[in-house]
Design an enzyme around this catalytic site. Structure first.
Site, PDB file in Angstrom:
ATOM      1  N   CYS A 174       0.816  -1.200   0.000  1.00  0.00           N
ATOM      2  CA  CYS A 174       0.000   0.000   0.000  1.00  0.00           C
ATOM      3  C   CYS A 174       0.859   1.263   0.000  1.00  0.00           C
ATOM      4  CB  CYS A 174      -0.986  -0.009   1.162  1.00  0.00           C
ATOM      5  SG  CYS A 174      -2.325   1.190   0.978  1.00  0.00           S
ATOM      6  N   ASN A 209      -4.300  -3.387   8.982  1.00  0.00           N
ATOM      7  CA  ASN A 209      -3.696  -2.592   7.907  1.00  0.00           C
ATOM      8  C   ASN A 209      -4.326  -2.996   6.577  1.00  0.00           C
ATOM      9  OD1 ASN A 209      -1.719  -0.567   7.130  1.00  0.00           O
ATOM     10  ND2 ASN A 209      -0.554  -2.218   6.172  1.00  0.00           N
ATOM     11  N   ASP A 254      -3.165   0.970  10.307  1.00  0.00           N
ATOM     12  CA  ASP A 254      -4.376   1.786  10.489  1.00  0.00           C
ATOM     13  C   ASP A 254      -4.833   1.727  11.935  1.00  0.00           C
ATOM     14  OD1 ASP A 254      -4.425   1.083   7.452  1.00  0.00           O
ATOM     15  OD2 ASP A 254      -5.665   2.856   7.753  1.00  0.00           O
TER      16      ASP A 254
HETATM   17  O1  LIG Z   1      -0.511   6.670   8.245  1.00  0.00           O
HETATM   18  P1  LIG Z   1       0.231   6.048   7.105  1.00  0.00           P
HETATM   19  O2  LIG Z   1       1.511   5.366   7.558  1.00  0.00           O
HETATM   20  O3  LIG Z   1       0.461   7.005   5.962  1.00  0.00           O
HETATM   21  O4  LIG Z   1      -0.707   4.922   6.456  1.00  0.00           O
HETATM   22  C1  LIG Z   1      -1.161   3.843   7.227  1.00  0.00           C
HETATM   23  C2  LIG Z   1      -2.117   3.022   6.432  1.00  0.00           C
HETATM   24  O5  LIG Z   1      -3.201   3.807   5.957  1.00  0.00           O
HETATM   25  C3  LIG Z   1      -3.576   3.347   4.653  1.00  0.00           C
HETATM   26  O6  LIG Z   1      -4.956   3.195   4.539  1.00  0.00           O
HETATM   27  P2  LIG Z   1      -5.843   3.920   3.361  1.00  0.00           P
HETATM   28  O7  LIG Z   1      -5.087   3.902   2.075  1.00  0.00           O
HETATM   29  O8  LIG Z   1      -6.155   5.307   3.859  1.00  0.00           O
HETATM   30  O9  LIG Z   1      -7.084   3.064   3.299  1.00  0.00           O
HETATM   31  C4  LIG Z   1      -2.840   2.036   4.450  1.00  0.00           C
HETATM   32  O10 LIG Z   1      -3.504   0.914   4.988  1.00  0.00           O
HETATM   33  C5  LIG Z   1      -1.564   2.349   5.180  1.00  0.00           C
HETATM   34  O11 LIG Z   1      -0.782   1.206   5.484  1.00  0.00           O
END
Ligand SMILES: O=P(O)(O)OC[C@H]1O[C@H](OP(=O)(O)O)[C@H](O)[C@@H]1O
Length: 307
Positions: free
Chosen positions: A124, A203, A193
């Site tokens: 991701c 996550n 997450d």
């Molecule tokens: O806070 P940071 O480290 O940037 O991201 C943490 C997590 O948030 C994202 O969720 P989405 O894409 O918003 O559903 C991903 O699951 C990623 O690993």
């Protein structure tokens, strides 16, 4: 209120995304709303702050950084509107500053565990995980990255662009190629997450299969998570809700509209049990997943009865 509604919509549609980014956006929205709030009484002030807090929290149910940010930012003790307003502005700014510093600290601490020559797999698009990877690279470590596409929203494309800007050699793979490439990997680094009181990680969907493949191949599995991604309400038994998003993110509705026996499921996240996690890199240091309870109690200042 209109501005808060706009931010809430951007979070819901994922124009603003990433657990850390949505937390910061929510803190900014509450701060700016409180700063301009024109009310006749303290009761009205409290009710309006509660209303926008609930609106922001309702946008995405899984990332616990969102309710944690809202709760920490909207705190006030004064019964006077002007003083309460200033308290919220101060608390929100503190949260935003703490979030930025946390990313930097996670990068510094986590990068010490990256060795010269390491091949790192990531999933991701996590700003916390990327902080570790880019800090290691900027420290002069000769590393390369295997990045997953991350269907259905393909956040992997954001990751490869970010890594490319740093000049980090990167390979993009489809999610189903994770186990095929695991033999070439030294470390898996992912974001979070939410982290439950028992150390389980929530996550992006597919994270648990990375963890399983890493475990099978005896490769290290590292999670990058700010302390505000730990979930207080899991202490009192509330499960973390997994967001299920619209089917049209997965497939064009026209393709399945006439297939009466077919349904589409689109969970955005999955659970990785604590036993597959070697370490969690936080802004207060590297911890084993078993320390999640302590982080919630001591560093989020959570008290029984609050949730
Ligand atoms: O806070 P940071 O480290 O940037 O991201 C943490 C997590 O948030 C994202 O969720 P989405 O894409 O918003 O559903 C991903 O699951 C990623 O690993």
């Amino acid at each position: 209120m209109q501005k808060v509604q706009e931010i809430a919509e951007k979070i819901r549609t994922m124009e603003i995304r990433g657990a850390g980014r949505i937390a910061k956006a929510a803190a900014e929205a509450i701060r700016d709303y409180a700063a301009e709030l024109d009310v006749a009484s303290m009761e009205e002030f409290s009710a309006r702050i509660k209303e926008v807090s609930n609106l922001l929290i309702s946008t995405r149910p899984t990332a616990v950084s969102l309710p944690n940010a809202v709760k920490l930012s909207s705190k006030y003790s004064s019964a006077n509107v002007e003083e309460a307003r200033q308290e919220i502005i101060k608390n929100a700014n503190l949260f935003i500053e703490r979030a930025d510093k946390a990313l930097e600290k996670i990068g510094k601490i986590g990068s010490r565990r990256i060795r010269d020559g390491d091949v790192i797999m990531t999933h991701c698009n996590s700003h916390a995980a990327l902080s570790i990877i880019t800090t290691a690279f900027e420290d002069g470590k000769d590393i390369s990255v295997i990045a997953t596409e991350s269907r259905p929203r393909r956040q992997g494309l954001l990751t490869i662009r970010h890594l490319n800007n740093f000049g980090i050699p990167t390979t993009l793979i489809v999610d189903s190629a994770v186990r095929y490439y695991m033999k070439e990997v030294d470390k898996v680094v992912v974001g979070a997450d939410a982290i439950a009181a028992n150390g389980a990680l929530v996550n992006k969907i597919g994270t648990s299969q990375l963890a399983l493949a890493a475990h099978e191949a005896r490769k290290s599995f590292m999670v990058a998570a700010e302390t505000f991604k730990f979930s207080p309400s899991t202490i009192i038994g509330n499960p973390i809700e997994i967001e299920e998003r619209a089917a049209d993110e997965v497939v064009d509705p026209a393709v399945i509209s006439e297939l009466s026996h077919v349904k589409v499921r689109n969970p955005a996240f999955d659970f990785t049990p604590a036993e597959y996690i070697d370490m969690i890199v936080t802004d207060i240091g590297i911890i084993p997943p078993a320390m999640a309870y302590t982080v919630i109690k001591e560093h989020l200042g959570w008290e029984l009865g609050e949730v």
